[in-house]
Enzyme design. Structure first.
Site, PDB file in Angstrom:
ATOM      1  N   ARG A   7      -6.887  -1.688  23.293  1.00  0.00           N
ATOM      2  CA  ARG A   7      -6.841  -1.237  21.891  1.00  0.00           C
ATOM      3  C   ARG A   7      -8.183  -1.439  21.186  1.00  0.00           C
ATOM      4  O   ARG A   7      -8.416  -0.864  20.123  1.00  0.00           O
ATOM      5  CB  ARG A   7      -5.732  -1.952  21.125  1.00  0.00           C
ATOM      6  CG  ARG A   7      -5.978  -3.435  20.942  1.00  0.00           C
ATOM      7  CD  ARG A   7      -4.913  -4.066  20.091  1.00  0.00           C
ATOM      8  NE  ARG A   7      -4.976  -5.509  20.111  1.00  0.00           N
ATOM      9  CZ  ARG A   7      -4.289  -6.293  19.301  1.00  0.00           C
ATOM     10  NH1 ARG A   7      -3.470  -5.771  18.426  1.00  0.00           N
ATOM     11  NH2 ARG A   7      -4.384  -7.603  19.386  1.00  0.00           N
ATOM     12  N   GLU A  11      -6.463  -3.041   4.597  1.00  0.00           N
ATOM     13  CA  GLU A  11      -6.695  -3.287   3.166  1.00  0.00           C
ATOM     14  C   GLU A  11      -5.394  -3.696   2.475  1.00  0.00           C
ATOM     15  O   GLU A  11      -5.374  -4.596   1.633  1.00  0.00           O
ATOM     16  CB  GLU A  11      -7.285  -2.041   2.502  1.00  0.00           C
ATOM     17  CG  GLU A  11      -8.696  -1.724   3.001  1.00  0.00           C
ATOM     18  CD  GLU A  11      -9.362  -0.602   2.216  1.00  0.00           C
ATOM     19  OE1 GLU A  11     -10.586  -0.472   2.333  1.00  0.00           O
ATOM     20  OE2 GLU A  11      -8.670   0.148   1.500  1.00  0.00           O
ATOM     21  N   ARG A  30      -4.197  -7.343   2.683  1.00  0.00           N
ATOM     22  CA  ARG A  30      -4.945  -8.347   1.940  1.00  0.00           C
ATOM     23  C   ARG A  30      -4.162  -8.806   0.709  1.00  0.00           C
ATOM     24  O   ARG A  30      -4.462  -9.838   0.118  1.00  0.00           O
ATOM     25  CB  ARG A  30      -6.312  -7.787   1.511  1.00  0.00           C
ATOM     26  CG  ARG A  30      -7.253  -7.499   2.655  1.00  0.00           C
ATOM     27  CD  ARG A  30      -7.645  -8.761   3.400  1.00  0.00           C
ATOM     28  NE  ARG A  30      -8.325  -9.714   2.549  1.00  0.00           N
ATOM     29  CZ  ARG A  30      -9.624  -9.688   2.254  1.00  0.00           C
ATOM     30  NH1 ARG A  30     -10.387  -8.756   2.783  1.00  0.00           N
ATOM     31  NH2 ARG A  30     -10.163 -10.579   1.456  1.00  0.00           N
ATOM     32  N   HIS A  31      -3.184  -8.010   0.302  1.00  0.00           N
ATOM     33  CA  HIS A  31      -2.356  -8.403  -0.845  1.00  0.00           C
ATOM     34  C   HIS A  31      -1.312  -9.388  -0.351  1.00  0.00           C
ATOM     35  O   HIS A  31      -0.435  -9.039   0.441  1.00  0.00           O
ATOM     36  CB  HIS A  31      -1.746  -7.154  -1.492  1.00  0.00           C
ATOM     37  CG  HIS A  31      -2.805  -6.255  -2.052  1.00  0.00           C
ATOM     38  ND1 HIS A  31      -3.336  -6.426  -3.309  1.00  0.00           N
ATOM     39  CD2 HIS A  31      -3.505  -5.242  -1.490  1.00  0.00           C
ATOM     40  CE1 HIS A  31      -4.294  -5.532  -3.515  1.00  0.00           C
ATOM     41  NE2 HIS A  31      -4.417  -4.804  -2.425  1.00  0.00           N
ATOM     42  N   ARG A  32      -1.429 -10.631  -0.794  1.00  0.00           N
ATOM     43  CA  ARG A  32      -0.643 -11.716  -0.210  1.00  0.00           C
ATOM     44  C   ARG A  32       0.514 -12.159  -1.083  1.00  0.00           C
ATOM     45  O   ARG A  32       1.646 -12.233  -0.630  1.00  0.00           O
ATOM     46  CB  ARG A  32      -1.567 -12.926   0.044  1.00  0.00           C
ATOM     47  CG  ARG A  32      -2.762 -12.616   0.929  1.00  0.00           C
ATOM     48  CD  ARG A  32      -3.892 -13.595   0.704  1.00  0.00           C
ATOM     49  NE  ARG A  32      -4.507 -13.416  -0.611  1.00  0.00           N
ATOM     50  CZ  ARG A  32      -5.445 -14.200  -1.134  1.00  0.00           C
ATOM     51  NH1 ARG A  32      -5.874 -15.239  -0.461  1.00  0.00           N
ATOM     52  NH2 ARG A  32      -5.942 -13.956  -2.331  1.00  0.00           N
ATOM     53  N   ARG A  51      -5.559  -0.743  -6.387  1.00  0.00           N
ATOM     54  CA  ARG A  51      -5.783   0.327  -5.411  1.00  0.00           C
ATOM     55  C   ARG A  51      -5.682   1.731  -5.984  1.00  0.00           C
ATOM     56  O   ARG A  51      -6.025   2.698  -5.295  1.00  0.00           O
ATOM     57  CB  ARG A  51      -4.804   0.163  -4.239  1.00  0.00           C
ATOM     58  CG  ARG A  51      -4.892  -1.181  -3.533  1.00  0.00           C
ATOM     59  CD  ARG A  51      -6.282  -1.471  -2.986  1.00  0.00           C
ATOM     60  NE  ARG A  51      -6.310  -2.733  -2.256  1.00  0.00           N
ATOM     61  CZ  ARG A  51      -7.363  -3.193  -1.587  1.00  0.00           C
ATOM     62  NH1 ARG A  51      -8.497  -2.510  -1.567  1.00  0.00           N
ATOM     63  NH2 ARG A  51      -7.312  -4.351  -0.960  1.00  0.00           N
ATOM     64  N   LEU A  79       3.547  -2.147  13.189  1.00  0.00           N
ATOM     65  CA  LEU A  79       3.568  -1.715  14.587  1.00  0.00           C
ATOM     66  C   LEU A  79       2.548  -2.508  15.406  1.00  0.00           C
ATOM     67  O   LEU A  79       1.405  -2.673  14.976  1.00  0.00           O
ATOM     68  CB  LEU A  79       3.238  -0.231  14.633  1.00  0.00           C
ATOM     69  CG  LEU A  79       3.166   0.494  15.966  1.00  0.00           C
ATOM     70  CD1 LEU A  79       3.509   1.958  15.774  1.00  0.00           C
ATOM     71  CD2 LEU A  79       1.807   0.364  16.635  1.00  0.00           C
ATOM     72  N   ASN A 139       7.698  -7.885  -4.488  1.00  0.00           N
ATOM     73  CA  ASN A 139       8.402  -7.902  -5.770  1.00  0.00           C
ATOM     74  C   ASN A 139       7.611  -7.071  -6.793  1.00  0.00           C
ATOM     75  O   ASN A 139       6.465  -6.669  -6.532  1.00  0.00           O
ATOM     76  CB  ASN A 139       8.669  -9.349  -6.232  1.00  0.00           C
ATOM     77  CG  ASN A 139       7.399 -10.112  -6.541  1.00  0.00           C
ATOM     78  OD1 ASN A 139       6.569  -9.674  -7.336  1.00  0.00           O
ATOM     79  ND2 ASN A 139       7.238 -11.267  -5.905  1.00  0.00           N
TER      80      ASN A 139
END
Ligand code: FAD
Length: 250
Positions: free
Chosen positions: A173, A92, A95-97, A200, A105, A189
């Site tokens: 996995r 989730e 998704r912030h681009r 969120r 990892l 930023n």
């Protein structure tokens, strides 16, 4: 197998302001480098370094937030090491681009036989739910270990052991649950942090990422109150913490 019940948030980099000697600002009040970068950028737009209104940095930035002069907040970046969140939570987050950078990892290179798992907030505190969830996660981890062993045999013809392990882990996995812990370095930023936090922290957000956002907000409010002080943390009806923003999406 370690079961994690909350995220661990560590600030690993903060902005550093290098004031140009030929354009000094008439600063008023205490402020951090991140806040000064924002004020400097804002004042450059109007060449008001002489501070005609005599505002403190906090007052000046509040006015910028009020006016929605958002680009001013894109110059200062804060970098967090985020641990103790699940793979579904990090999915989730990424998704912030706009204005964000991530390093997560790798489940292809890292052996997940000893991975930790993040218990969802909704499961915590109910003994029966916790027990059932733990059994399910243990079974998934055992399936992963077995799959790696079988795949290592299947790929025995690959001489390079590192490559063989990577081939085995990247397929194995697939049986790991969304609850598997990830570690991620996230940089953004101030404008990008604010947009993510607004979305969120809300009560419509999933509980785990909301908890992560609350923890990040606390760090950022400690670092730069003039940039994040308009966010308010409160107790939602479900008993968990949520947050609301004073100045919507600058
Ligand atoms: C409660 C909640 C439920 C969600 N449920 C789902 C779901 O069911 N399925 C799902 O796929 N996602 C879901 N999401 C994720 C959501 O759709 C966004 O992908 C995520 O919140 C990132 O937001 P963003 O795109 O605004 O962020 P960023 O990508 O960081 O963008 C920030 C802002 O930049 C601008 N921007 C960025 N890219 C563009 C572009 N290409 N064109 C125009 N403007 C742009 C927009 O103003 C945007 O708000 C959910 C999010 C929340 C908070």
């Amino acid at each position: 197998m370690d079961i994690l019940r909350e995220p661990r948030i560590t600030l690993i980099a903060r902005p550093q302001f290098l004031e140009p000697g030929h354009l000094p600002v008439q600063w008023k009040g205490e402020s951090s480098d991140g806040e000064r970068i924002a004020e400097f950028a804002g004042r450059l737009c109007y060449m008001s370094q002489h501070n005609p209104a005599g505002r403190t940095t906090a007052e000046y930035l509040r006015n910028i937030l009020k006016q929605g002069h958002g680009s001013v907040f894109e110059h200062a970046t804060y970098v967090m090491l985020i641990e103790g969140i699940s793979r579904s939570c990090s999915h989730e987050l990424v998704r912030h681009r706009a204005g964000w950078g991530y390093s997560q990892l790798s489940q292809r290179y890292v052996d997940e036989s000893y991975a930790s798992f993040v218990m969802p907030p909704a499961v915590q505190g109910d003994a029966a739910l916790e027990a059932a969830w733990t059994v399910q996660v243990e079974a998934a981890q055992a399936a992963y270990v077995a799959a790696v062993e079988q795949l290592m045999e299947r790929y025995a013809w690959i001489d390079d052991r590192i490559h063989r392990r990577k081939m085995a882990r990247e397929a194995a996995r697939s049986v790991l649950p969304n609850a598997t812990e990830v570690k991620i370095v996230a940089s953004a930023n101030v404008r990008a942090w604010r947009t993510m936090l607004e979305l969120r922290l809300g009560e419509g957000a999933e509980l785990e990422i909301r908890r992560m956002a609350v923890a990040c907000l606390r760090v950022l409010q400690g670092e730069a109150p003039a940039l994040f002080g308009d966010f308010e943390i409160y107790r939602a009806v479900d008993g968990s913490e949520a947050g609301r923003v004073g100045f919507h999406k600058v």
